[in-house]
Design a protein around this motif. Structure first.
Motif, mmCIF file in Angstrom:
data_model
loop_
_atom_site.group_PDB
_atom_site.id
_atom_site.type_symbol
_atom_site.label_atom_id
_atom_site.label_comp_id
_atom_site.label_asym_id
_atom_site.label_seq_id
_atom_site.Cartn_x
_atom_site.Cartn_y
_atom_site.Cartn_z
ATOM 1 N N HIS A 154 0.869 -1.186 0.000
ATOM 2 C CA HIS A 154 0.000 0.000 0.000
ATOM 3 C C HIS A 154 0.902 1.231 0.000
ATOM 4 O O HIS A 154 1.332 1.715 1.040
ATOM 5 N N PHE A 171 -2.076 4.364 -2.056
ATOM 6 C CA PHE A 171 -2.478 3.717 -3.307
ATOM 7 C C PHE A 171 -2.278 2.209 -3.160
ATOM 8 O O PHE A 171 -1.240 1.771 -2.676
ATOM 9 N N MET A 172 -3.271 1.434 -3.622
ATOM 10 C CA MET A 172 -3.193 -0.019 -3.469
ATOM 11 C C MET A 172 -2.364 -0.690 -4.570
ATOM 12 O O MET A 172 -2.544 -1.873 -4.859
ATOM 13 N N THR A 173 -1.475 0.041 -5.184
ATOM 14 C CA THR A 173 -0.743 -0.427 -6.356
ATOM 15 C C THR A 173 -0.054 -1.779 -6.140
ATOM 16 O O THR A 173 -0.162 -2.681 -6.966
ATOM 17 N N GLU A 175 -0.625 -4.152 -3.888
ATOM 18 C CA GLU A 175 -1.567 -5.261 -3.699
ATOM 19 C C GLU A 175 -2.263 -5.614 -5.014
ATOM 20 O O GLU A 175 -2.466 -6.791 -5.319
ATOM 21 N N LEU A 176 -2.613 -4.593 -5.810
ATOM 22 C CA LEU A 176 -3.198 -4.864 -7.125
ATOM 23 C C LEU A 176 -2.232 -5.660 -7.991
ATOM 24 O O LEU A 176 -2.619 -6.620 -8.663
ATOM 25 N N LEU A 179 -2.203 -9.293 -6.695
ATOM 26 C CA LEU A 179 -3.435 -10.015 -7.026
ATOM 27 C C LEU A 179 -3.493 -10.330 -8.519
ATOM 28 O O LEU A 179 -3.805 -11.453 -8.915
ATOM 29 N N LEU A 180 -3.185 -9.340 -9.345
ATOM 30 C CA LEU A 180 -3.296 -9.530 -10.791
ATOM 31 C C LEU A 180 -2.235 -10.487 -11.312
ATOM 32 O O LEU A 180 -2.514 -11.316 -12.174
ATOM 33 N N GLN A 183 -3.080 -14.111 -9.102
ATOM 34 C CA GLN A 183 -4.383 -14.752 -8.928
ATOM 35 C C GLN A 183 -5.396 -14.455 -10.021
ATOM 36 O O GLN A 183 -6.491 -14.981 -9.964
ATOM 37 N N SER A 184 -5.064 -13.624 -10.982
ATOM 38 C CA SER A 184 -6.042 -13.314 -12.027
ATOM 39 C C SER A 184 -5.728 -14.098 -13.294
ATOM 40 O O SER A 184 -4.740 -14.825 -13.375
ATOM 41 N N LEU A 186 -4.411 -13.015 -15.741
ATOM 42 C CA LEU A 186 -3.117 -12.542 -16.259
ATOM 43 C C LEU A 186 -1.939 -13.385 -15.780
ATOM 44 O O LEU A 186 -0.834 -13.259 -16.301
ATOM 45 N N ILE A 214 -7.263 1.565 -17.959
ATOM 46 C CA ILE A 214 -6.485 0.534 -17.283
ATOM 47 C C ILE A 214 -7.150 -0.846 -17.310
ATOM 48 O O ILE A 214 -6.521 -1.834 -17.669
ATOM 49 N N ALA A 215 -8.436 -0.917 -16.947
ATOM 50 C CA ALA A 215 -9.083 -2.229 -16.853
ATOM 51 C C ALA A 215 -9.092 -2.926 -18.204
ATOM 52 O O ALA A 215 -9.098 -4.160 -18.282
ATOM 53 N N LEU A 218 -5.298 -3.959 -19.083
ATOM 54 C CA LEU A 218 -4.906 -5.155 -18.347
ATOM 55 C C LEU A 218 -5.326 -6.409 -19.110
ATOM 56 O O LEU A 218 -4.516 -7.314 -19.333
ATOM 57 N N MET A 246 -0.780 4.665 -13.396
ATOM 58 C CA MET A 246 -2.053 5.154 -12.849
ATOM 59 C C MET A 246 -1.810 5.826 -11.503
ATOM 60 O O MET A 246 -2.378 6.878 -11.213
#
Lengths: 308, 308
Positions: A154, A171-173, A175-176, A179-180, A183-184, A186, A214-215, A218, A246
């Motif tokens: 964070h 900014f949650m950069t 953690e994003l 996760l991406l 676990q995504s 990607l 962005i979404a 990705l 971002m």
């Protein structure tokens, strides 16, 4: 070896986060006698398990003939931690030992404090651990006026002026990214340790000029891997560039025209430094670990007299 | 019961996604005789396990005196599926049965086809399953000229003109929502089934005007829960608003001034419809399940003659 530590031990400095516990054993002048680490982070412990987790690391180093002070920062001071250490509210100085909470201990060889976090009301924000890094940085750079960026899970951007934290934004950069990339959908398209600086900078610039895409960008990383054989290195570097881009767009009011200090893991600081350089901004970098230790030592100096 | 199906069965329509398998049993005029579902999605199956997974659902319904056609769409046609069905490239019609791939079967009672996906080169993008929903929608609305939005894990926006998919763009909005609400630090602050439309619309508008702030707004949901007791319902509705708002900002070139058709789960379509209405846009909504079935029936009509 342990007897040498036992003779000289004057302070135990503890950085206790959600997933890790790191302990420095220090002599009176502040020299590091030893470092201990475990994965018994706050997230893995019930309230009664904190003291045993700490003793697991330092029991053999503690002298019997005097009380050893322990200064802690991080999630150990949250509501789910050892003892809640509350928050200071900005604008405020980075809280040192004077605002620390004393926690009860079973083992009479210890006297233990936890540094409070810092909060902001409107827009609401919180930090716990980073305030000690800022305190350590300001102990070494007392006249700094500018912005401190602390990249991590964070990432925090904090405006510093006249020795105070004026405002900050999280900014949650990180953690994003985790996760991406793990676990995504990607995860199949970015699974490499390689990094391509050119791809990173292009993606960063792209995200700064069109953050609303962005979404879609990705998913494009997955699609380009499927239909154009885009490399994993390209995917990973672009993912990093999109997310940090971002963030830099959102944090622009913080860094634009400011002196910038980056405090974090060296490899991650280098990525942010590179991204900021592409915007024409120079940043100095500092090790998060060094700043935490300096902050904990400074906090202890505030409470030293209460010990005797 | 099963004997009635066996007598009348003329087509098995199969929507086979990553995590679910849904089968419709149809008579010759296209009436639904029965629906079967299982969780044996593509992601759980090795190549040799697809036919047994299908037979688990329909074995007792298959007549012995004739071959029953099976028309499939979705991830069953990916490289990791039963048989790779390739992609059509935009601009193109939503691929029907004429472009379907015939897959070999062990059970001689079956003749099985898989509809191809659709891809776009530059910007790269892919869909697999949604093309059949678009085909079903166009079978019922042959003169539609506008944009079709298919909200879901990977939301698609597709420009439709002269019965063709002209271009499309995928947003990871649904997957981001799932990751953030279930696996990130936000999970403690959004864990409710309640939904507040006003909060959603405010967050949506906020994200559309400042999409670069998303990573910061997201952490703000956690902070506001911690320091201002913000409700779970507020957190969840704002999370949805931020993510869909960022998507609507990125997809603006698709929907601005266009006729809009939403195809998806009814509850999710209603949220998108609400968000678009706040931008002054009216959208009609259609059930994803109905459109998939219509698309599979249309695809079968293309290959019917090859059966006899």
């Amino acid at each position: 070896m342990s007897d040498i530590i036992k003779d000289k031990l004057a302070l135990v400095a503890v950085d206790w986060g959600t997933s890790n516990l790191r302990v420095w054993l220090l002599d009176a002048p502040g020299n590091v006698l030893g470092i201990r680490e475990s994965e018994k982070g706050m997230g893995t412990l019930a309230q009664s398990e904190f003291e045993p987790a700490l003793l697991d690391l330092i029991d053999g180093d503690l002298p019997f003939d005097r009380v050893t002070p322990v200064m802690c920062c991080g999630m150990v001071g949250s509501r789910q931690g050892w003892k809640e250490a509350g928050y200071m509210t900005v604008p405020c100085e980075a809280p040192g030992g004077a605002k620390a909470t004393r926690a009860e201990v079973q083992d009479q060889r210890l006297a233990l404090w936890i540094v409070p976090g810092v909060k902001q009301i409107g827009p609401d924000d919180v930090m716990r651990g980073e305030e000690t890094q800022v305190a350590g940085f300001l102990a070494q750079n007392p006249d700094f006026d500018g912005v401190v960026c602390l990249p991590g899970t964070h990432t925090k951007w904090a405006r510093i002026s006249a020795k105070e934290i004026v405002s900050f934004q999280t900014f949650m950069t990180g953690e994003l990214f985790a996760l991406l990339s793990k676990q995504s959908v990607l995860r199949h398209s970015v699974n490499t340790a390689e990094f391509d600086g050119d791809v990173f900078r292009d993606a960063l610039s792209d995200a700064m000029s069109r953050p609303q895409s962005i979404a879609s960008k990705l998913f494009g990383l997955r699609a380009a891997h499927l239909v154009s054989d885009q490399s994993l290195s390209h995917g990973k570097s672009a993912l990093s560039g999109y997310l940090i881009g971002m963030e830099l767009a959102g944090a622009r009011p913080y860094w634009l025209g400011m002196d910038i200090a980056l405090i974090g893991a060296p490899a991650l600081c280098d990525i942010y430094k590179d991204g900021l350089a592409a915007q024409g901004c120079f940043a100095n970098t500092y090790s998060a670990s060094d700043m935490t230790l300096a902050g904990l030592i400074a906090a202890f100096s505030d409470v030293r007299e209460t010990l005797s």
